[in-house]
Design a protein around this motif. Sequence first.
Motif, PDB file in Angstrom:
ATOM      1  N   VAL A   1      -2.799  42.820  47.655  1.00  0.00           N
ATOM      2  CA  VAL A   1      -2.095  42.583  48.918  1.00  0.00           C
ATOM      3  C   VAL A   1      -1.191  43.769  49.240  1.00  0.00           C
ATOM      4  N   GLY A   2      -0.526  44.324  48.237  1.00  0.00           N
ATOM      5  CA  GLY A   2       0.296  45.499  48.469  1.00  0.00           C
ATOM      6  C   GLY A   2      -0.525  46.667  49.002  1.00  0.00           C
ATOM      7  N   MET A   3      -1.708  46.861  48.434  1.00  0.00           N
ATOM      8  CA  MET A   3      -2.582  47.928  48.917  1.00  0.00           C
ATOM      9  C   MET A   3      -3.097  47.631  50.315  1.00  0.00           C
ATOM     10  N   LEU A   4      -3.325  46.359  50.618  1.00  0.00           N
ATOM     11  CA  LEU A   4      -3.758  45.964  51.964  1.00  0.00           C
ATOM     12  C   LEU A   4      -2.682  46.306  52.989  1.00  0.00           C
ATOM     13  N   LEU A   5      -1.435  45.958  52.704  1.00  0.00           N
ATOM     14  CA  LEU A   5      -0.337  46.239  53.629  1.00  0.00           C
ATOM     15  C   LEU A   5      -0.164  47.747  53.826  1.00  0.00           C
TER      16      LEU A   5
ATOM     17  N   ALA B   1       1.920  44.357  60.312  1.00  0.00           N
ATOM     18  CA  ALA B   1       1.499  43.167  59.572  1.00  0.00           C
ATOM     19  C   ALA B   1       2.715  42.361  59.135  1.00  0.00           C
ATOM     20  N   LEU B   2       2.446  41.133  58.770  1.00  0.00           N
ATOM     21  CA  LEU B   2       3.469  40.223  58.257  1.00  0.00           C
ATOM     22  C   LEU B   2       2.897  39.494  57.046  1.00  0.00           C
ATOM     23  N   THR B   3       3.677  39.399  55.989  1.00  0.00           N
ATOM     24  CA  THR B   3       3.278  38.588  54.850  1.00  0.00           C
ATOM     25  C   THR B   3       3.888  37.204  55.017  1.00  0.00           C
ATOM     26  N   HIS B   4       3.056  36.235  55.350  1.00  0.00           N
ATOM     27  CA  HIS B   4       3.515  34.871  55.621  1.00  0.00           C
ATOM     28  C   HIS B   4       3.027  33.974  54.481  1.00  0.00           C
TER      29      HIS B   4
ATOM     30  N   PHE C   1      -2.986  32.514  48.769  1.00  0.00           N
ATOM     31  CA  PHE C   1      -1.942  33.389  48.234  1.00  0.00           C
ATOM     32  C   PHE C   1      -1.020  33.902  49.338  1.00  0.00           C
ATOM     33  N   ALA C   2      -1.586  34.280  50.489  1.00  0.00           N
ATOM     34  CA  ALA C   2      -0.780  34.799  51.593  1.00  0.00           C
ATOM     35  C   ALA C   2      -1.591  34.766  52.882  1.00  0.00           C
ATOM     36  N   VAL C   3      -0.867  34.631  53.988  1.00  0.00           N
ATOM     37  CA  VAL C   3      -1.452  34.720  55.324  1.00  0.00           C
ATOM     38  C   VAL C   3      -0.895  35.989  55.953  1.00  0.00           C
ATOM     39  N   ILE C   4      -1.770  36.867  56.429  1.00  0.00           N
ATOM     40  CA  ILE C   4      -1.318  38.164  56.933  1.00  0.00           C
ATOM     41  C   ILE C   4      -1.808  38.386  58.368  1.00  0.00           C
ATOM     42  N   PRO C   5      -0.966  38.091  59.363  1.00  0.00           N
ATOM     43  CA  PRO C   5      -1.305  38.459  60.737  1.00  0.00           C
ATOM     44  C   PRO C   5      -1.257  39.987  60.873  1.00  0.00           C
ATOM     45  N   VAL C   6      -2.173  40.528  61.665  1.00  0.00           N
ATOM     46  CA  VAL C   6      -2.284  41.973  61.835  1.00  0.00           C
ATOM     47  C   VAL C   6      -2.447  42.293  63.315  1.00  0.00           C
ATOM     48  N   GLY C   7      -1.753  43.300  63.781  1.00  0.00           N
ATOM     49  CA  GLY C   7      -1.904  43.707  65.170  1.00  0.00           C
ATOM     50  C   GLY C   7      -0.936  44.814  65.521  1.00  0.00           C
TER      51      GLY C   7
END
Length: 208
Positions: free
Chosen positions: A141-145, A155-158, A179-185
């Motif tokens: 997830v860290g690499m994704l962000l 992005a947001l880690t929700h 594990f996490a919901v990540i909105p992206v835009g």
Amino acid sequence: MPAEQSLHTAADLRARMDERRTVRMFSTDPVPEQAVLDAIAVASTAPSGAHQQPWTFVLVKNPEVRERIRAAAEEEERISYAGRLGDEWLDALRPLGTDDVKPHLTDAPALIVVFQQRFYLEPDGTTRKHYYVDESVGIAVGMLLTALHLAGLAALTHTPSPMKFLSEVLDRPRNEKAFAVIPVGYPADDCVVPDLVRKSLDQVLVVV
């Protein structure tokens, strides 16, 4: 890589990542889907315990499914903000201005739900243990962000709690846990972010 290039690359990356901010106010403008897919591909290169890669990334595009996710998340958040979180946690959240209303789940043009595979599920239903699942998925997830930010996306880690509803809405198998919901835009035109100060390097680094 020559040392001089290494230093330049590291300094540039440090400066770019220092610009990253968590965004809760998203524009509905579309983002290049391939950029999101490439960021997920980067995340999937993360190291993992015994190289078991215990993650699943669900890219949710269907508006009806996203409405269901938002409704379920807001119901859980209402309970949490009404007291389930506890006073100490609510006090910690107060400077961020968060509440139980989560428009980012439907406003952001991309929604990534990350699941951790608690164990491997064979086609015949038998299971095999996975190792260091929390650590492995957290690194991914860290690499994704990081990849999303470097691609110019916000992005947001929700992490609504509990998140069992995500497995139900997205029909995930029994070995997977949200594990996490990540909105992206892109940030909305009127987007604001908390005025936060990160710890300096000498506050987080110990050299022995």
